[in-house]
Design an enzyme around this catalytic site. Structure first.
Site, PDB file in Angstrom:
ATOM      1  N   ASP A 287      41.994  43.566  41.941  1.00  0.00           N
ATOM      2  CA  ASP A 287      42.717  44.061  40.776  1.00  0.00           C
ATOM      3  C   ASP A 287      44.222  44.096  41.019  1.00  0.00           C
ATOM      4  OD1 ASP A 287      43.346  45.054  38.324  1.00  0.00           O
ATOM      5  OD2 ASP A 287      42.696  47.095  38.720  1.00  0.00           O
TER       6      ASP A 287
ATOM      7  N   ASP B   3      39.263  52.208  43.617  1.00  0.00           N
ATOM      8  CA  ASP B   3      38.574  51.165  42.847  1.00  0.00           C
ATOM      9  C   ASP B   3      39.217  49.798  43.048  1.00  0.00           C
ATOM     10  OD1 ASP B   3      40.831  51.952  41.338  1.00  0.00           O
ATOM     11  OD2 ASP B   3      39.988  50.992  39.569  1.00  0.00           O
ATOM     12  N   ASN B   4      40.369  49.751  43.720  1.00  0.00           N
ATOM     13  CA  ASN B   4      41.039  48.486  43.983  1.00  0.00           C
ATOM     14  C   ASN B   4      40.941  48.056  45.445  1.00  0.00           C
ATOM     15  OD1 ASN B   4      41.845  48.243  41.322  1.00  0.00           O
ATOM     16  ND2 ASN B   4      43.755  49.348  41.651  1.00  0.00           N
TER      17      ASN B   4
END
Length: 323
Positions: free
Chosen positions: A85, A75-76
């Site tokens: 992030d 997700d990063n």
């Protein structure tokens, strides 16, 4: 868009088929040139390879400057070949391949500095699995994309490390021994490589003068370790003399790839502490220096010094994901 979106859609092949073409169409105009756009068309294998290669180049550059992301999960990471992030990130101070700036990563150190290339590959593999689930690429194409990640990373990393020590050709033995010495003696990563450009190729230097440019980072080393460093420097000078590059030309080149300044966590903390008291002058000074980290910045030497002892305490050199 984060890789996690595609990974989350793994169990829903319809979602993969619906969303991937849309993402692809949206990204092509903004990321690729008109010529590249025409070439890519709707070839998802080519697009996947592009994402894999861009990710590999990004992480190779991190390894070159000693940057550790800290939370390098899917997700990063973005299909743009970027990362998002930034939470508990950190630049290396004393060289430690197992360094992680993330306290929650301490048990296994999955996201430590040395593991970043493999973690990047794992994340790209999750994207490959998702695209395969939607029948957008086949197994052979997925395998090829992963091979492109590995090959691109090694090519970029070797090129960067070769330039960092001012050579024309990659020397695996020389670089591996250097990194081993740095890890053993906990040498500051940034300061060392910047100082290395001051090594002279003269053949009549005494042992003390050989080490003189590196004294700011070779602190309190034993006689045995001093000999190990002299042996390495002598081998290094031998390689330099065969390159035919003058000391001045080499230094100028090395200083363009080895930053004098990096955004160390303790510098951030100092600026934050002042800003919380309403004084933003340190934030502005730090920003000015970091905008041009390869420049000398006379009068700003304090930002290029070895970190103070308090910089290594928890809450400064390491943070949690929720910090």
């Amino acid at each position: 868009m984060a890789l996690q979106f595609f990974v989350a859609a793994f169990e829903n092949s319809c979602a993969v088929k619906q969303w991937t073409p849309l993402v692809f169409q949206q990204l092509v105009p903004s990321v690729f040139s008109p010529q590249e756009k025409a070439f890519f068309g709707t070839c998802f294998m080519t697009w996947f390879c592009e994402v894999a290669e861009r990710t590999a180049v990004l992480i190779a550059k991190w390894q070159g400057v000693g940057f550790t992301h800290g939370v390098l999960n899917t997700d990063n990471m973005s299909v743009l070949g970027l990362t998002i992030d930034y939470g508990p990130f950190g630049f290396l101070d004393a060289f430690d391949p197992k360094f992680t700036p993330n306290t929650t990563d301490l048990p296994g150190r999955r996201y430590c500095f040395a593991n970043q290339p493999d973690v990047g590959m794992w994340n790209v593999a999750q994207l490959a699995s998702t695209l395969s689930s939607g029948n957008l690429i086949n197994d052979d194409e997925a395998k090829y994309g992963m091979e492109r990640y590995g090959a691109t990373f090694m090519e970029e990393y070797q090129s960067i490390m070769t330039k960092k020590i001012g050579l024309k050709k990659y020397n695996k033995e020389l670089i591996s021994k250097l990194l081993s010495n740095m890890a053993f003696d906990k040498v500051d990563y940034t300061i060392f490589f910047r100082a290395l450009s001051n090594i002279k190729t003269s053949s009549d230097l005494s042992e003390d003068k050989l080490l003189s440019p590196l004294k700011p980072v070779l602190l309190d080393i034993s006689k045995e370790r001093k000999k190990a460093w002299i042996d390495w420097i002598q081998q290094y000078i031998h390689e330099l003399t065969t390159s035919g590059i003058s000391d001045e030309e080499r230094k100028a080149s090395m200083d363009t790839i080895n930053p004098k300044f990096v955004l160390r966590n303790y510098l951030c903390q100092t600026a934050i502490d002042a800003a919380e008291q309403g004084d933003y002058s340190e934030v502005r000074r730090l920003l000015k220096v970091m905008q041009k980290p390869y420049d000398e910045h006379p009068g700003m030497e304090k930002y290029a010094r070895l970190p103070p002892a308090w910089a290594y305490r928890p809450g400064v050199c390491m943070l949690s994901c929720s910090s």
